[in-house]
Design a protein around this motif. Structure first.
Motif, PDB file in Angstrom:
ATOM      1  N   SER A   7      48.658  40.507  43.728  1.00  0.00           N
ATOM      2  CA  SER A   7      48.952  41.393  42.763  1.00  0.00           C
ATOM      3  C   SER A   7      48.316  42.567  42.837  1.00  0.00           C
ATOM      4  O   SER A   7      48.732  43.680  42.276  1.00  0.00           O
ATOM      5  N   ASN A  65      50.313  33.601  46.460  1.00  0.00           N
ATOM      6  CA  ASN A  65      51.532  33.685  45.484  1.00  0.00           C
ATOM      7  C   ASN A  65      51.698  32.373  44.655  1.00  0.00           C
ATOM      8  O   ASN A  65      51.772  32.574  43.445  1.00  0.00           O
ATOM      9  N   LEU A  86      54.694  41.198  42.365  1.00  0.00           N
ATOM     10  CA  LEU A  86      53.972  39.895  41.834  1.00  0.00           C
ATOM     11  C   LEU A  86      53.470  40.272  40.494  1.00  0.00           C
ATOM     12  O   LEU A  86      53.351  39.671  39.473  1.00  0.00           O
ATOM     13  N   MET A  87      52.860  41.579  40.422  1.00  0.00           N
ATOM     14  CA  MET A  87      52.231  42.130  39.161  1.00  0.00           C
ATOM     15  C   MET A  87      53.383  42.249  37.893  1.00  0.00           C
ATOM     16  O   MET A  87      52.989  41.806  36.664  1.00  0.00           O
ATOM     17  N   HIS A 100      53.972  38.566  36.717  1.00  0.00           N
ATOM     18  CA  HIS A 100      53.090  37.975  35.793  1.00  0.00           C
ATOM     19  C   HIS A 100      52.830  38.578  34.742  1.00  0.00           C
ATOM     20  O   HIS A 100      52.636  38.008  33.598  1.00  0.00           O
ATOM     21  N   SER A 104      45.965  36.048  40.244  1.00  0.00           N
ATOM     22  CA  SER A 104      46.699  36.505  41.216  1.00  0.00           C
ATOM     23  C   SER A 104      46.276  37.528  42.080  1.00  0.00           C
ATOM     24  O   SER A 104      46.068  38.381  41.942  1.00  0.00           O
TER      25      SER A 104
END
Length: 255
Positions: A125, A112, A193-194, A197, A122
């Motif tokens: 992600s 991460n 996470l996706m 970003h 990433s």
């Protein structure tokens, strides 16, 4: 990459940063079994994640000085934090599984954090990665539950304190929720996470397109970046503590 201004429209593609591409074949995308062993940007950043973990936990604790260095202090604090989590959530009899949980936490945390480096990739992600991690937890916990408790492991699905008429319905609900665990476990990490970003990429595109007038996008990027650092740590913690909760169910299905 920043977005471009084309014919009155912002040409921003926030999802392009998640493409898995080969490093030595012109950026081609892996397709099928023939490309199973292709070295991709994802492979590179997984390897860098492992190297970062080794750098902290092996090299950082190698000297074991009475007056610890900064790296040794971070390694010891991380070790103590996860050890206490396992002991508090799962119980002292689960300490033997601490290395597995510690490895999960460190991999997710470093993956991460490394993903926040500009032009990085990433890893967490991608649902393909988080699903593998979640399935590892699900399968290992389920197998462990049956090995330690036998058929008694199934008692966790049968609510003895509920009214007799409701027990079959509640048992079905408990069974469904149990098999949904790896889905929610993996999507929670990958989606958070996706999303973060993607938002960073959108604001970076605005900043690149507006030029000198990009004051607001730059402030927004700074704030979101700080939030993403926090999300990177929290998501690693959430994944790990849920693993501890699932492990507790396997060790103590009657509770």
């Amino acid at each position: 990459m920043a977005g471009k201004y084309v014919e009155g429209e912002f040409n921003i593609h926030p999802m392009d940063q998640f493409k898995v591409e080969g490093l030595f074949n012109g950026g081609a995308t892996p397709q099928g079994f023939a490309d199973l062993f292709m070295i991709t940007n994802q492979t590179l950043w997984i390897a860098l994640t492992v190297l970062a973990i080794i750098g902290l936990m092996v090299l950082g604790s190698r000297g074991r000085a009475n007056v610890p260095t900064r790296m040794q202090s971070v390694a010891e604090l991380t070790y103590g934090f996860i050890y206490k989590m396992v002991e508090d959530v799962t119980g002292k009899d689960a300490v033997k599984y601490f290395p597995h949980i510690m490895t999960l936490f460190l991999f997710i945390l470093f993956a991460n954090l490394l993903a926040l480096i500009p032009t990085s990739f990433s890893v967490t992600s991608h649902i393909a990665v988080t699903a593998v991690l979640a399935l590892m937890v699900f399968v290992s916990v389920t197998v462990l539950g049956f090995v330690l408790n036998g058929v008694g492991f199934l008692s966790m699905f049968w609510p003895k304190d509920a009214p007799a008429a409701l027990r079959p319905v509640l048992a079905i609900i408990e069974l469904i929720s149990y098999f949904v665990r790896p889905v929610s476990h993996s999507i929670r990490l990958g989606a958070n996470l996706m999303a973060g970003h993607a938002v960073l990429k959108v604001f970076a595109g605005f900043a690149g397109a507006l030029g000198l007038g990009a004051v607001f996008p730059i402030f927004a990027i700074t704030a979101i970046y700080g939030l993403e650092v926090l999300v990177a740590v929290i998501q690693a913690y959430v994944f790990t503590i849920l693993t501890c909760v699932y492990l507790k169910d396997a060790l103590h299905p009657h509770h």
